[in-house]
Design a protein around this motif. Sequence first.
Motif, PDB file in Angstrom:
ATOM      1  N   TYR A  56       0.810  -1.213   0.000  1.00  0.00           N
ATOM      2  CA  TYR A  56       0.000   0.000   0.000  1.00  0.00           C
ATOM      3  C   TYR A  56       0.850   1.273   0.000  1.00  0.00           C
ATOM      4  CZ  TYR A  56      -3.949  -3.069   0.908  1.00  0.00           C
ATOM      5  OH  TYR A  56      -4.909  -4.045   0.803  1.00  0.00           O
ATOM      6  N   GLN A  57       2.046   1.186  -0.574  1.00  0.00           N
ATOM      7  CA  GLN A  57       2.933   2.351  -0.573  1.00  0.00           C
ATOM      8  C   GLN A  57       2.306   3.575  -1.225  1.00  0.00           C
ATOM      9  OE1 GLN A  57       6.507  -0.131  -1.972  1.00  0.00           O
ATOM     10  NE2 GLN A  57       7.473   1.632  -1.032  1.00  0.00           N
ATOM     11  N   LEU A  58       1.555   3.393  -2.267  1.00  0.00           N
ATOM     12  CA  LEU A  58       0.979   4.528  -2.987  1.00  0.00           C
ATOM     13  C   LEU A  58      -0.257   5.099  -2.297  1.00  0.00           C
ATOM     14  CD1 LEU A  58       1.288   3.253  -6.686  1.00  0.00           C
ATOM     15  CD2 LEU A  58       2.860   4.725  -5.393  1.00  0.00           C
ATOM     16  N   GLU A  59      -0.771   4.398  -1.301  1.00  0.00           N
ATOM     17  CA  GLU A  59      -2.001   4.835  -0.626  1.00  0.00           C
ATOM     18  C   GLU A  59      -1.754   5.374   0.780  1.00  0.00           C
ATOM     19  OE1 GLU A  59      -5.228   1.982  -0.925  1.00  0.00           O
ATOM     20  OE2 GLU A  59      -4.178   0.989  -2.579  1.00  0.00           O
ATOM     21  N   ILE A  60      -0.486   5.416   1.209  1.00  0.00           N
ATOM     22  CA  ILE A  60      -0.157   5.823   2.577  1.00  0.00           C
ATOM     23  C   ILE A  60       0.836   6.981   2.540  1.00  0.00           C
ATOM     24  CG2 ILE A  60       0.970   5.109   4.730  1.00  0.00           C
ATOM     25  CD1 ILE A  60      -0.014   2.229   4.074  1.00  0.00           C
ATOM     26  N   ASP A  61       0.517   8.064   3.244  1.00  0.00           N
ATOM     27  CA  ASP A  61       1.433   9.200   3.350  1.00  0.00           C
ATOM     28  C   ASP A  61       2.386   9.061   4.528  1.00  0.00           C
ATOM     29  OD1 ASP A  61       0.375  10.771   1.156  1.00  0.00           O
ATOM     30  OD2 ASP A  61      -1.398  11.075   2.414  1.00  0.00           O
ATOM     31  N   VAL A  62       1.914   8.443   5.612  1.00  0.00           N
ATOM     32  CA  VAL A  62       2.742   8.312   6.809  1.00  0.00           C
ATOM     33  C   VAL A  62       2.253   7.133   7.636  1.00  0.00           C
ATOM     34  CG1 VAL A  62       1.321   9.981   8.100  1.00  0.00           C
ATOM     35  CG2 VAL A  62       3.681   9.528   8.839  1.00  0.00           C
ATOM     36  N   PRO A  78      13.306   1.536  11.677  1.00  0.00           N
ATOM     37  CA  PRO A  78      14.188   1.548  10.498  1.00  0.00           C
ATOM     38  C   PRO A  78      13.682   0.668   9.361  1.00  0.00           C
ATOM     39  CG  PRO A  78      15.228   0.421  12.362  1.00  0.00           C
ATOM     40  CD  PRO A  78      14.003   1.079  12.883  1.00  0.00           C
ATOM     41  N   GLU A  79      13.087  -0.463   9.692  1.00  0.00           N
ATOM     42  CA  GLU A  79      12.597  -1.373   8.643  1.00  0.00           C
ATOM     43  C   GLU A  79      11.498  -0.727   7.816  1.00  0.00           C
ATOM     44  OE1 GLU A  79      10.191  -5.621   8.336  1.00  0.00           O
ATOM     45  OE2 GLU A  79      11.440  -5.224  10.089  1.00  0.00           O
ATOM     46  N   ILE A  80      10.512  -0.125   8.484  1.00  0.00           N
ATOM     47  CA  ILE A  80       9.378   0.467   7.771  1.00  0.00           C
ATOM     48  C   ILE A  80       9.783   1.765   7.077  1.00  0.00           C
ATOM     49  CG2 ILE A  80       7.057   1.451   8.093  1.00  0.00           C
ATOM     50  CD1 ILE A  80       6.615  -0.676  10.265  1.00  0.00           C
ATOM     51  N   THR A  81      10.781   2.467   7.620  1.00  0.00           N
ATOM     52  CA  THR A  81      11.253   3.713   7.006  1.00  0.00           C
ATOM     53  C   THR A  81      11.959   3.458   5.669  1.00  0.00           C
ATOM     54  OG1 THR A  81      11.432   4.707   9.207  1.00  0.00           O
ATOM     55  CG2 THR A  81      12.579   5.838   7.446  1.00  0.00           C
ATOM     56  N   HIS A  82      12.324   2.231   5.376  1.00  0.00           N
ATOM     57  CA  HIS A  82      12.812   1.907   4.034  1.00  0.00           C
ATOM     58  C   HIS A  82      11.779   2.284   2.971  1.00  0.00           C
ATOM     59  CE1 HIS A  82      15.999  -0.638   5.827  1.00  0.00           C
ATOM     60  NE2 HIS A  82      16.563  -0.571   4.638  1.00  0.00           N
ATOM     61  N   HIS A  83      10.494   2.188   3.323  1.00  0.00           N
ATOM     62  CA  HIS A  83       9.428   2.308   2.325  1.00  0.00           C
ATOM     63  C   HIS A  83       8.425   3.427   2.605  1.00  0.00           C
ATOM     64  CE1 HIS A  83      10.900  -1.577   0.926  1.00  0.00           C
ATOM     65  NE2 HIS A  83      10.786  -2.032   2.159  1.00  0.00           N
ATOM     66  N   PHE A  84       8.374   3.944   3.850  1.00  0.00           N
ATOM     67  CA  PHE A  84       7.337   4.898   4.239  1.00  0.00           C
ATOM     68  C   PHE A  84       7.923   6.011   5.109  1.00  0.00           C
ATOM     69  CE2 PHE A  84       5.246   0.785   3.730  1.00  0.00           C
ATOM     70  CZ  PHE A  84       4.120   1.084   2.978  1.00  0.00           C
ATOM     71  N   ASN A  85       7.254   7.158   5.104  1.00  0.00           N
ATOM     72  CA  ASN A  85       7.488   8.144   6.158  1.00  0.00           C
ATOM     73  C   ASN A  85       6.911   7.585   7.450  1.00  0.00           C
ATOM     74  OD1 ASN A  85       8.479  10.101   4.218  1.00  0.00           O
ATOM     75  ND2 ASN A  85       6.338  10.445   3.644  1.00  0.00           N
TER      76      ASN A  85
END
Length: 323
Positions: A56-62, A78-85
Amino acid sequence: MVKVAIVGYGNLGRGVELAVKQTPDMEVMGVFTRRSPETVKTLGAAVFRMDELINYQLEIDVCILCGGSATDLPEQTPEITHHFNTVDSFDTHAKIPEHFAKVDAVAREHQKVSVISTGWDPGLFSLNRLYAQSILPQGQTNTFWGKGVSQGHSDALRRINGVADATQYTIPNTEVIEKLKAGETLELTTRDKHFRECFVVLEAGVDAEKIREEIVSMPNYFADYDTEVHFISQEELNQNHKAMPHGGTVLHTGVTNGETKQAIEYNLYLGSNPEFTASVLVAYARACVKLAAEQKFGAYTVFDIAPKYLSPKDVATLRRELL
């Protein structure tokens, strides 16, 4: 609308969902959990498996990360910050520099923004310590927490093997507070300022004294405090120790002109610790998204973020209404 993902859905995750409902410019895209989604009852948000988050990278801002500081956030942020704010409430004070460095490296490499260690302490109390010491450099700062339930310390108790459930209260030394307000200069140890009281439910067949020793000697949580441990039933814990009040005081006493006494005091009185902490996380999630839009990638703490980023209002309105 800022689209928020809630990662983890305990007391803090539920508080985030409540807080987002009160904001004019944000909405919850979904809750992501390690539990079976059908077992998670939200206030209306859709629930997904944790391993679906990447889809859901394109549907989530943070992503607002609502796990515990003991074992969840050091790995998840750190793991989730690879892909998301991301925004977290990592609250193991002694390990914040290490956590910041690890997350900052990931955020810069992957062009993300991560706001770490936000809430009320660390967070709002940290800001007030900085303001007070900058304004009155000749002085003494003391922070007192409670009386109230510490989510981080309670979570640390519950993660001990053999502990079925637990609640921990932080209790300030009120005599010390009054002496400081009266103008006394005191050399205080961590043990002088607070007392910790634990109410613990054990699993069947567990050695209570072994658990007690593990609690009182736990570094970063209980080892530096006088700590009392009570072993009680689940029924008693549910009846008497499941509310989440908290609060505290930042007290800075100093002088100007060498002798003129001045004091700065900041207080919080919280009916619900997780709901208030969640409200702070949501405000900093807004800031996180604004910084990402400006391509100011990397990790941030409350020290780095101008207050204007927290508000849904534009700066002209803020100057007109609040300044």
